[in-house]
Scaffold this motif. Structure first.
Motif, mmCIF file in Angstrom:
data_model
loop_
_atom_site.group_PDB
_atom_site.id
_atom_site.type_symbol
_atom_site.label_atom_id
_atom_site.label_comp_id
_atom_site.label_asym_id
_atom_site.label_seq_id
_atom_site.Cartn_x
_atom_site.Cartn_y
_atom_site.Cartn_z
ATOM 1 N N TRP A 148 0.511 1.185 -12.042
ATOM 2 C CA TRP A 148 0.572 2.786 -11.258
ATOM 3 C C TRP A 148 1.353 3.637 -12.273
ATOM 4 O O TRP A 148 0.985 4.829 -12.213
ATOM 5 C CB TRP A 148 1.208 2.443 -9.826
ATOM 6 C CG TRP A 148 0.489 1.808 -9.168
ATOM 7 C CD1 TRP A 148 -1.019 1.676 -8.935
ATOM 8 C CD2 TRP A 148 0.861 0.833 -7.950
ATOM 9 N NE1 TRP A 148 -1.211 0.980 -7.950
ATOM 10 C CE2 TRP A 148 -0.299 0.432 -7.196
ATOM 11 C CE3 TRP A 148 2.220 0.491 -7.541
ATOM 12 C CZ2 TRP A 148 -0.205 -0.798 -6.139
ATOM 13 C CZ3 TRP A 148 2.089 -0.725 -6.623
ATOM 14 C CH2 TRP A 148 1.163 -0.998 -5.941
ATOM 15 N N THR A 201 0.891 -1.068 -0.056
ATOM 16 C CA THR A 201 0.123 0.000 0.068
ATOM 17 C C THR A 201 0.913 1.442 0.003
ATOM 18 O O THR A 201 0.665 2.090 -0.728
ATOM 19 C CB THR A 201 -1.018 0.130 1.296
ATOM 20 O OG1 THR A 201 -1.633 -1.197 1.064
ATOM 21 C CG2 THR A 201 -1.856 1.277 1.337
ATOM 22 N N SER A 214 2.348 1.718 -3.609
ATOM 23 C CA SER A 214 1.325 2.307 -4.478
ATOM 24 C C SER A 214 1.330 3.764 -4.146
ATOM 25 O O SER A 214 1.155 4.551 -5.338
ATOM 26 C CB SER A 214 -0.014 1.857 -4.298
ATOM 27 O OG SER A 214 -0.696 2.099 -3.050
ATOM 28 N N SER A 234 2.074 -4.622 -10.844
ATOM 29 C CA SER A 234 1.308 -3.416 -10.128
ATOM 30 C C SER A 234 2.011 -2.066 -10.391
ATOM 31 O O SER A 234 1.411 -1.129 -10.566
ATOM 32 C CB SER A 234 1.275 -3.874 -8.546
ATOM 33 O OG SER A 234 0.516 -4.623 -8.209
ATOM 34 N N GLY A 277 -4.613 -0.495 -5.467
ATOM 35 C CA GLY A 277 -3.807 -1.374 -4.724
ATOM 36 C C GLY A 277 -4.539 -2.164 -4.194
ATOM 37 O O GLY A 277 -4.477 -3.528 -4.019
ATOM 38 N N GLY A 288 -3.914 5.408 -6.175
ATOM 39 C CA GLY A 288 -2.842 4.386 -5.882
ATOM 40 C C GLY A 288 -3.421 3.454 -5.015
ATOM 41 O O GLY A 288 -3.194 2.332 -5.076
#
Length: 152
Positions: free
Chosen positions: A109, A39, A42, A105, A131, A127
């Motif tokens: 992003w 997290t 992200s 990922s 995520g 983000g």
């Protein structure tokens, strides 16, 4: 009368925490740390200026990525659908899944960051939102794979 240890176990249970032992540290707490790092990663990718304000002297991207990879690898390593594999296969497949998920990922992003207006709140929300969505999809997918395992 309940002992102090029973009270701690009861409190941990109410909080949804597991007792500290090797198995729980590796396959419960490390994946949780991985989710937290994922997290934060992200946010770092979508809004690097925000993270630079928090950590001005150090780029924490590699630290966040490493924690994400370890947590995701251990999560996959311990899943029921991997139970019949050798230890080496579980390590290889767990690492492959973690790297593919994490770097995929980051690519998502990076692309998203190039199309979203440069607004701190919007980039951060995009983000974290993507995520969380990707984590949910990944969790659902591994649970589906686990459901295919024939239990004896």
């Amino acid at each position: 009368m309940a002992s102090a240890a029973d009270a701690r176990v009861s409190l941990c249970g109410k909080l949804g925490l597991k007792p500290l032992n090797t198995n729980n540290i590796l396959f419960y707490y490390a994946p949780i740390q991985g989710v937290l790092s994922y997290t934060a990663l992200s946010v770092n990718v979508m809004n690097p200026s925000l993270v630079l304000r928090l950590f001005p002297k150090k780029d924490i991207t590699n630290v966040l990525l490493a924690h994400t990879l370890v947590g995701a690898s251990l999560y996959l390593y311990n899943r029921p659908h991997m139970s019949k594999l050798t230890k080496q296969q579980k390590i290889l497949y767990g690492a492959f899944g973690a790297v593919t998920f994490s770097l995929g990922s980051i690519l998502i992003w990076a692309i998203l960051r190039s199309v979203v207006p440069q607004n701190v709140a919007l980039c951060t929300a995009c983000g974290v939102g993507t995520g969380v969505a990707l984590l949910k999809i990944g969790k659902d997918y591994t649970e589906y794979l686990d459901s295919l395992v024939v239990k004896k």
